[in-house]
Design an enzyme around this catalytic site. Structure first.
Site, mmCIF file in Angstrom:
data_model
loop_
_atom_site.group_PDB
_atom_site.id
_atom_site.type_symbol
_atom_site.label_atom_id
_atom_site.label_comp_id
_atom_site.label_asym_id
_atom_site.label_seq_id
_atom_site.Cartn_x
_atom_site.Cartn_y
_atom_site.Cartn_z
ATOM 1 N N SER A 143 -9.755 1.809 3.038
ATOM 2 C CA SER A 143 -8.920 2.617 2.158
ATOM 3 C C SER A 143 -7.918 1.815 1.337
ATOM 4 O O SER A 143 -7.317 2.342 0.403
ATOM 5 C CB SER A 143 -8.163 3.658 2.997
ATOM 6 O OG SER A 143 -7.295 3.013 3.921
ATOM 7 N N SER A 187 -9.941 -0.717 7.086
ATOM 8 C CA SER A 187 -9.372 -0.473 5.755
ATOM 9 C C SER A 187 -8.689 -1.674 5.106
ATOM 10 O O SER A 187 -8.320 -1.609 3.941
ATOM 11 C CB SER A 187 -8.374 0.689 5.812
ATOM 12 O OG SER A 187 -9.053 1.903 5.961
ATOM 13 N N LYS A 196 0.836 -1.205 0.000
ATOM 14 C CA LYS A 196 0.000 0.000 0.000
ATOM 15 C C LYS A 196 0.872 1.256 0.000
ATOM 16 O O LYS A 196 1.935 1.281 0.624
ATOM 17 C CB LYS A 196 -0.913 -0.025 1.240
ATOM 18 C CG LYS A 196 -1.978 1.065 1.275
ATOM 19 C CD LYS A 196 -2.891 0.874 2.489
ATOM 20 C CE LYS A 196 -3.945 1.961 2.587
ATOM 21 N NZ LYS A 196 -4.837 1.765 3.747
#
EC number: 6.3.5.7
Length: 488
Positions: free
Chosen positions: A152, A176, A77
């Protein structure tokens, strides 16, 4: 040639026997990324040059037969620092930021000779539940490109779900990792707070953030958690707790396992078909010998309100460092120092980030601190106590990961509160610092539904044991989206 249907153990076997090289596996992974990227938009940066150089060096050194992860590619990420590789947190304010150090979790990946092939898209600074708040692009659900991938960590989830990579890392502040895992039909785990070092993770809510793994299967998830866990002197909140082999209980039966089903997790706001799917999953666990009983977590209804006060307050403090002076975006047409701050931050941050900074600054301001931030901390303690009470009698807690399946892109952009409420089932786990996993448990209208299993502090092994037992006796994890070769 593609290898994305092979497990980590199968890939390791091929590498050790020299049936493929690390370079060939990396090239195949990069080809899978390119082939599918237009359909899902998982990546902000593909680090092809660095990945191939690393793979070539590994081939020259030789694959370590005792190191399962040697030569295995994965995605990370874009809020996890990677030395010399763009790390933007999906924000304009960090559009050109290349860290001069690696996050501890990344150091651990490199320490096991894993190969980072790219950085995945996300909601800006991890603020959002749909991955639509990125400055760079909008990631699309792997099962239906008109739907959100969740957030997210949307890019980390779609990269695994679409067959671009076998493994990825995400971060979870209020759901997330688990929510995008649910929306894309993959396995995603938020470890216990402190299990994985946060050093090098671009901070959102420091008392809530935790890095964790995405994977195709439960065992692979545990194998990746084995790599990234452990105490880190650079992170004062990282735990001294001993790190077990998280795969140690996988394969054991779950006869007599006591699992709690909170009535609050099946109440108002939960889609009726999602509820049916989760009740069917609970029945299936009972058929494997588990005992499932209804319990109450009375204060969980306050979770969303508490979370948005605490997380936004921590964010308003953490994001003060992005000022247009030290690194990142700086506005043009500057006349004085105040201009640097005001213009750079106004132009560099997206709408959702600015909304949360304002909310957090308000909650911490004189005259409101006691009514909001202090009160939220007190209610957080009550939420923790609810969980502690349940874990006195039960091994795990079960429920849906999300109240619905993936919704239409753009459908909640004008209603941030509706998007906030979508995290009502995952947020309490972060507030209490507990570990939680989402595993594929069925489909509603052709879209995946995630089953959430929540464990006691530092008991990820029991979560994996139960998740693996469910996975071994169902085939939901074997069903793939069309982009990954699944049936229409």
């Amino acid at each position: 040639m593609t290898f994305n249907h092979k497990t980590i153990e199968e890939l390791h076997d091929l590498l050790v026997k020299k049936e493929i090289s690390a370079v060939e596996l990396t090239q195949a992974t990069l080809a899978d990324i390119k082939e599918r990227e237009a359909a899902v938009d998982s990546f902000i940066t593909v680090s092809e040059e660095e990945a191939l150089a690393q793979a070539a060096a590994l081939d020259a050194k030789g694959i370590d037969a005792d190191n399962l992860m040697s030569g295995i590619p994965l995605a990370v990420k874009d809020n996890i620092s990677t030395k010399g590789i763009l790390t933007t947190a999906a924000s304009k304010i960090l559009y050109n930021y290349k860290p001069i150090f690696d996050a501890t979790s990344v150091e651990k990946l490199y320490g096991k000779d894993m190969i980072i092939v790219g950085k995945t898209n996300m909601d800006e600074f991890a603020m959002g539940g749909s991955s639509e708040n990125s400055y760079f692009k909008t990631t699309k659900n792997a099962w239906d490109s008109s739907k959100v991938p969740g957030g997210s960590s949307g890019g980390s989830a779609t990269a695994v779900a679409s067959g671009q990579v076998r493994l990825s890392l995400g971060s979870d502040t209020g759901g997330s990792i688990r929510q995008p895992a649910s929306f894309n039909g993959v396995v995603g785990l938020k470890p216990t707070y402190g299990r994985v070092s946060r050093f090098g993770l671009i901070a959102f809510g420091s008392s809530l953030d935790q890095i964790g793994p995405f994977s195709q299967t439960v065992k692979e998830n545990a194998q990746l958690l084995n790599v990234i866990s452990g105490n880190d002197p650079k992170d004062s909140t990282s735990s001294q707790e001993e790190v077990p082999d998280f795969t140690s209980k996988i394969g054991q039966d779950i006869k007599g396992m006591k699992i709690a089903l909170p009535k609050e997790y099946m109440g108002e706001g939960i889609d009726s078909k999602v509820k049916e799917t989760i009740l069917a999953a609970a029945k299936h666990l009972e058929s494997l010998g588990a005992i499932v009983e209804e319990v109450s977590l009375p204060h969980s209804k306050y979770g969303v309100a508490v979370y948005y006060i605490i997380a936004s307050s921590e964010a308003s403090s953490n994001l003060q460092r992005f000022d247009g002076i030290r690194y990142g975006y700086r506005a043009e047409g500057i006349e004085n120092l105040e201009d640097v701050y005001v213009k750079s931050r106004s132009e560099g941050f997206g709408e959702e980030v600015k909304r949360r900074i304002m909310l957090g600054t308000f909650s911490l301001s004189s005259g409101y601190y006691d009514a909001y931030f202090k009160k939220a901390g007190q209610v957080r303690t009550l939420i923790m106590q609810d969980f502690a009470k349940v874990f006195e009698k039960y091994d795990l807690i079960l429920g849906p990961t999300a109240p619905t399946v993936a919704y239409d892109l753009g459908s909640q952009n004008q209603d941030p509160v509706a998007m906030y409420l979508a995290d009502l089932l995952t947020i309490p786990v972060n507030l209490a610092g507990l570990p939680g996993i989402s595993i594929p448990a069925g489909f509603v209208d052709g879209l995946p539904v995630g089953l959430q299993l929540i464990g006691n502090h530092f008991d990820e092994a029991t979560i994996y044991q139960t998740a693996a037992a469910f996975e071994a006796t169902t085939d939901y994890h074997k069903q793939q989206p069309v982009i990954f070769g699944g049936e229409k």
